[in-house]
Design a protein around this motif. Structure first.
Motif, PDB file in Angstrom:
ATOM      1  N   LEU A 133      36.755  43.597  42.089  1.00 36.33           N
ATOM      2  CA  LEU A 133      37.717  42.533  42.646  1.00 36.33           C
ATOM      3  C   LEU A 133      38.006  42.398  44.219  1.00 36.33           C
ATOM      4  O   LEU A 133      38.505  43.493  44.641  1.00 36.33           O
ATOM      5  CB  LEU A 133      39.253  42.636  42.048  1.00 36.33           C
ATOM      6  N   VAL A 134      37.189  41.936  44.844  1.00 36.19           N
ATOM      7  CA  VAL A 134      37.339  41.588  46.279  1.00 36.19           C
ATOM      8  C   VAL A 134      38.190  40.404  46.681  1.00 36.19           C
ATOM      9  O   VAL A 134      38.405  39.487  46.379  1.00 36.19           O
ATOM     10  CB  VAL A 134      35.800  41.005  46.569  1.00 36.19           C
ATOM     11  N   SER A 135      39.132  41.000  47.642  1.00 43.43           N
ATOM     12  CA  SER A 135      40.387  40.292  48.041  1.00 43.43           C
ATOM     13  C   SER A 135      40.482  40.525  49.500  1.00 43.43           C
ATOM     14  O   SER A 135      40.195  41.647  49.919  1.00 43.43           O
ATOM     15  CB  SER A 135      41.661  40.474  47.493  1.00 43.43           C
ATOM     16  N   HIS A 136      41.026  39.610  50.425  1.00 44.89           N
ATOM     17  CA  HIS A 136      41.516  39.951  51.509  1.00 44.89           C
ATOM     18  C   HIS A 136      42.554  41.010  51.750  1.00 44.89           C
ATOM     19  O   HIS A 136      42.918  41.264  52.950  1.00 44.89           O
ATOM     20  CB  HIS A 136      41.991  38.808  52.397  1.00 44.89           C
ATOM     21  N   SER A 137      43.467  41.062  50.721  1.00 47.24           N
ATOM     22  CA  SER A 137      44.633  42.045  50.824  1.00 47.24           C
ATOM     23  C   SER A 137      44.266  43.013  49.931  1.00 47.24           C
ATOM     24  O   SER A 137      44.081  43.012  48.536  1.00 47.24           O
ATOM     25  CB  SER A 137      45.643  41.385  50.268  1.00 47.24           C
ATOM     26  N   ALA A 138      44.482  44.439  50.325  1.00 43.75           N
ATOM     27  CA  ALA A 138      44.295  45.449  49.312  1.00 43.75           C
ATOM     28  C   ALA A 138      45.419  45.589  48.247  1.00 43.75           C
ATOM     29  O   ALA A 138      45.267  45.808  46.996  1.00 43.75           O
ATOM     30  CB  ALA A 138      44.552  46.851  49.981  1.00 43.75           C
ATOM     31  N   ARG A 139      46.611  45.044  48.550  1.00 39.12           N
ATOM     32  CA  ARG A 139      47.712  45.079  47.504  1.00 39.12           C
ATOM     33  C   ARG A 139      47.386  44.038  46.567  1.00 39.12           C
ATOM     34  O   ARG A 139      47.735  44.187  45.304  1.00 39.12           O
ATOM     35  CB  ARG A 139      48.902  44.635  48.286  1.00 39.12           C
ATOM     36  N   VAL A 140      46.921  42.933  46.987  1.00 37.65           N
ATOM     37  CA  VAL A 140      46.476  41.535  46.095  1.00 37.65           C
ATOM     38  C   VAL A 140      45.328  42.112  44.944  1.00 37.65           C
ATOM     39  O   VAL A 140      45.569  42.035  43.774  1.00 37.65           O
ATOM     40  CB  VAL A 140      46.071  40.387  46.755  1.00 37.65           C
ATOM     41  N   ALA A 141      44.325  42.760  45.679  1.00 36.55           N
ATOM     42  CA  ALA A 141      43.196  43.301  44.675  1.00 36.55           C
ATOM     43  C   ALA A 141      43.783  44.100  43.826  1.00 36.55           C
ATOM     44  O   ALA A 141      43.278  44.456  42.594  1.00 36.55           O
ATOM     45  CB  ALA A 141      42.036  43.975  45.814  1.00 36.55           C
ATOM     46  N   GLU A 142      44.450  45.329  44.223  1.00 39.10           N
ATOM     47  CA  GLU A 142      45.047  46.591  43.291  1.00 39.10           C
ATOM     48  C   GLU A 142      46.016  45.551  42.439  1.00 39.10           C
ATOM     49  O   GLU A 142      45.892  46.152  41.138  1.00 39.10           O
ATOM     50  CB  GLU A 142      45.676  47.382  44.014  1.00 39.10           C
ATOM     51  N   ALA A 143      46.877  44.893  42.792  1.00 40.40           N
ATOM     52  CA  ALA A 143      47.823  44.020  41.637  1.00 40.40           C
ATOM     53  C   ALA A 143      47.090  43.289  40.653  1.00 40.40           C
ATOM     54  O   ALA A 143      47.296  43.469  39.422  1.00 40.40           O
ATOM     55  CB  ALA A 143      48.836  43.319  42.378  1.00 40.40           C
ATOM     56  N   VAL A 144      45.943  42.675  41.130  1.00 43.30           N
ATOM     57  CA  VAL A 144      45.138  42.013  39.885  1.00 43.30           C
ATOM     58  C   VAL A 144      44.500  42.844  39.094  1.00 43.30           C
ATOM     59  O   VAL A 144      44.277  42.747  37.911  1.00 43.30           O
ATOM     60  CB  VAL A 144      44.224  40.896  40.785  1.00 43.30           C
ATOM     61  N   ALA A 145      44.020  44.109  39.457  1.00 45.37           N
ATOM     62  CA  ALA A 145      43.239  44.708  38.790  1.00 45.37           C
ATOM     63  C   ALA A 145      44.153  45.561  37.902  1.00 45.37           C
ATOM     64  O   ALA A 145      43.822  45.768  36.450  1.00 45.37           O
ATOM     65  CB  ALA A 145      42.490  46.096  39.616  1.00 45.37           C
ATOM     66  N   GLU A 146      45.419  45.880  38.264  1.00 49.87           N
ATOM     67  CA  GLU A 146      46.495  46.575  37.344  1.00 49.87           C
ATOM     68  C   GLU A 146      46.432  45.300  36.071  1.00 49.87           C
ATOM     69  O   GLU A 146      46.700  45.831  35.173  1.00 49.87           O
ATOM     70  CB  GLU A 146      47.736  46.905  38.211  1.00 49.87           C
ATOM     71  N   LEU A 147      46.869  44.237  36.502  1.00 49.37           N
ATOM     72  CA  LEU A 147      47.203  43.242  35.669  1.00 49.37           C
ATOM     73  C   LEU A 147      46.113  43.188  34.505  1.00 49.37           C
ATOM     74  O   LEU A 147      46.343  43.050  33.390  1.00 49.37           O
ATOM     75  CB  LEU A 147      47.455  41.934  36.349  1.00 49.37           C
ATOM     76  N   ALA A 148      44.703  42.993  35.102  1.00 51.32           N
ATOM     77  CA  ALA A 148      43.657  42.762  34.134  1.00 51.32           C
ATOM     78  C   ALA A 148      43.464  43.869  33.250  1.00 51.32           C
ATOM     79  O   ALA A 148      43.405  43.787  32.107  1.00 51.32           O
ATOM     80  CB  ALA A 148      42.462  42.463  34.977  1.00 51.32           C
ATOM     81  N   ARG A 149      43.640  45.096  33.800  1.00 51.88           N
ATOM     82  CA  ARG A 149      43.517  46.490  33.016  1.00 51.88           C
ATOM     83  C   ARG A 149      44.779  46.384  31.857  1.00 51.88           C
ATOM     84  O   ARG A 149      44.321  46.788  30.708  1.00 51.88           O
ATOM     85  CB  ARG A 149      43.655  47.677  33.705  1.00 51.88           C
ATOM     86  N   GLY A 150      45.955  46.173  32.301  1.00 47.51           N
ATOM     87  CA  GLY A 150      46.940  46.283  31.531  1.00 47.51           C
ATOM     88  C   GLY A 150      46.761  44.973  30.174  1.00 47.51           C
ATOM     89  O   GLY A 150      46.982  45.222  28.993  1.00 47.51           O
ATOM     90  N   LEU A 151      46.434  43.989  30.506  1.00 45.28           N
ATOM     91  CA  LEU A 151      46.076  42.922  29.451  1.00 45.28           C
ATOM     92  C   LEU A 151      44.806  43.121  28.819  1.00 45.28           C
ATOM     93  O   LEU A 151      44.694  42.445  27.435  1.00 45.28           O
ATOM     94  CB  LEU A 151      45.985  41.640  30.192  1.00 45.28           C
ATOM     95  N   ALA A 152      43.886  43.909  29.300  1.00 47.58           N
ATOM     96  CA  ALA A 152      42.616  44.312  28.297  1.00 47.58           C
ATOM     97  C   ALA A 152      42.777  45.218  27.336  1.00 47.58           C
ATOM     98  O   ALA A 152      42.165  45.472  26.464  1.00 47.58           O
ATOM     99  CB  ALA A 152      41.677  44.470  29.373  1.00 47.58           C
TER     100      ALA A 152
END
Length: 144
Positions: A17-36
């Protein structure tokens, strides 16, 4: 041990997950892992965030994208989802220069919804074309 290495099954498609923001990339990764997560013994695709610049600012770092791709590479391919602008261009440049692991693809999908769909599909054992399709299908999600 990194987030992508923890609980990641060998042979599954990796997600970056490539984002301009480290916090956004990590948050999206966390959400995706949690829902998967399908249960305590369910397989989990390797997911890595590549956000921001090396000094912690907003922007895109080719080095962090390369490191994340190596981290999630299990030999089944890598789906890269990017948020906007230079993150897309940086991934395209890395692909054009053949710097990413074999089987890496930039996926045309909405960042958040596509990431969730990609991680769910990859964790279910889907091959790279099906992971790419699941992520792209997120463009058709209607909220009304």
């Amino acid at each position: 041990m990194t987030g992508a290495e923890r609980d990641a099954e060998p042979g599954l498609v990796g997600i970056v997950l490539v984002s301009h923001s480290a916090r956004v990339a990590e948050a999206v990764a966390e959400l995706a892992r949690g829902l998967a997560v399908g249960g305590p013994h369910a397989p989990m695709a390797p997911v890595a965030a590549a956000g921001g610049t090396a000094d912690g600012g907003l922007g895109t770092s080719a080095e962090s994208i390369l490191a994340a791709a190596r981290e999630v590479d299990r030999g089944a391919g890598i789906a890269l989802l990017a948020d906007l602008g230079s993150s897309v261009l940086t991934v395209k440049a890395l692909l054009a220069d053949d710097e990413l692991p074999a089987g890496s693809r930039l996926v045309d999908a909405p960042f958040l919804e596509g990431a969730v769909a990609a991680v769910v599909a990859a964790s279910a054992g889907a091959p790279l074309p099906a992971v790419e399709s699941a992520a792209a299908e997120a463009y058709t999600y209607h909220k009304t």
